[in-house]
Design an enzyme around this catalytic site. Structure first.
Site, short mmCIF file in Angstrom:
data_model
loop_
_atom_site.label_atom_id
_atom_site.label_comp_id
_atom_site.label_asym_id
_atom_site.label_seq_id
_atom_site.Cartn_x
_atom_site.Cartn_y
_atom_site.Cartn_z
CB VAL A 117 4.70 -6.16 12.66
CG1 VAL A 117 5.54 -5.76 13.86
CG2 VAL A 117 4.93 -7.62 12.28
CE LYS A 157 12.67 -3.80 4.98
NZ LYS A 157 11.77 -3.85 6.15
CG MET A 212 0.60 -11.72 7.40
SD MET A 212 2.21 -11.62 6.56
CE MET A 212 1.69 -11.18 4.89
CD GLN A 228 6.81 2.24 5.61
OE1 GLN A 228 7.87 2.68 5.17
NE2 GLN A 228 5.78 1.93 4.84
NE ARG A 234 -3.60 -2.33 2.58
CZ ARG A 234 -4.67 -2.45 3.38
NH1 ARG A 234 -5.07 -1.42 4.09
NH2 ARG A 234 -5.31 -3.59 3.46
#
Length: 283
Positions: free
Chosen positions: A228, A73, A206, A258, A18
């Site tokens: 999270v 990352k 999820m 974030q 998103r």
């Protein structure tokens, strides 16, 4: 309308993100035409390209910034001109700012995102003893945020105890005290029962990973519970916690903040948090 903004997200499996919509809508609302591209190394024309090639392409094409997600990352750090102290300590970058000269600076807004979410959603939470379940993914960022936002003792539980302890070592080194210990996630319920709060930093909850990461019968109304996961917003864990009367923190706050912090870094503009939240929740 002022200069346009060109942004991108490099990672794998990005279809459901998103983040692009939040940045594009906020940029437009601030009078800046904004284009945010998904650069998926599994499912797009970027498939199979290495990270350096993609970063170089973004520089050549005049991108203003990039978000970086799994599995890049850590790998992106040595490719950047500069990395913030916090991101260096964590060994992870999720936001890269590219200036007009092509100079790249890495940041970690996962940390600030979770921290701001805590300030907003759990302002009065007791923080003497907290358990974080999950040491992978955003685990480092969540743990760092917890410790730097007042948690005195953090126990990070993972099925891979060496990974949990490695995370603990990173955070302890970053904050300069023995605040975190890695523990085995098996039988973690007794530890959670004695703690003030617990955060799920695993994918459990999820759609592809239904259920909870631990037996929720260890919770009482005196616990606070964070997650999270933001798809769905009310995970099985949070549903059970709310039924008990626990204070809760859902995954949308970290996801939104974030992006808010990244937008500020990318543009120098002050984002409207409520507006970005509205965009996020409308998707």
């Amino acid at each position: 309308m002022n200069d346009s903004i060109l942004l991108g997200l490099i990672g794998q499996g990005l279809d459901l993100s998103r983040t692009p919509a939040m940045h594009e809508a906020e940029g437009l609302a601030q009078g800046r035409a904004t284009v945010y591209r998904r650069i998926d190394t599994l499912g797009s024309r970027a498939s199979g390209q290495d990270l350096k090639t993609l970063l170089d392409a973004a520089l050549y094409l005049g991108f203003n910034g990039l978000n970086i997600t799994h599995p890049y990352k850590q790998a992106v750090l040595p490719l950047l001109d500069e990395v913030s102290e916090q991101a260096t300590q964590l060994g992870a970058v999720n936001t890269v700012v590219i200036d007009a000269n092509g100079h790249t600076t890495g940041h970690n807004t996962d940390v600030s995102g979770f921290g701001r979410g805590m300030e907003e959603g759990l302002p009065n939470a007791k923080l003497d003893s907290v358990v974080q379940v999950g040491a992978g993914g955003v685990g480092n960022a969540v743990a760092y945020a917890l410790v730097t936002h007042g948690v005195q003792k953090l126990q990070v539980a993972d099925l891979d105890t060496s990974r949990a302890q490695a995370l603990a070592d990173v955070i302890n080194n970053a904050v300069g005290r023995e605040a975190v210990v890695g523990v085995d996630a098996r039988g973690i319920e007794d530890v959670i029962a004695a703690a003030d709060g617990v955060v799920n930093a695993t994918p459990m909850g999820m759609p592809a990973h239904p259920g909870t990461a631990f037996d929720v019968s260890c919770l009482t109304k005196d616990h606070w519970v964070g997650d999270v996961v933001y798809m769905p917003i009310e995970t099985e864990l949070l549903k059970a916690a709310r039924a008990l009367g626990c204070e809760t923190l859902d995954g949308t706050r970290m996801a939104i903040h974030q992006a808010v912090d990244a937008f500020r870094l990318f543009t120098g503009l002050e984002p409207d948090v409520s507006r970005m939240r509205e965009t996020f929740l409308s998707l």
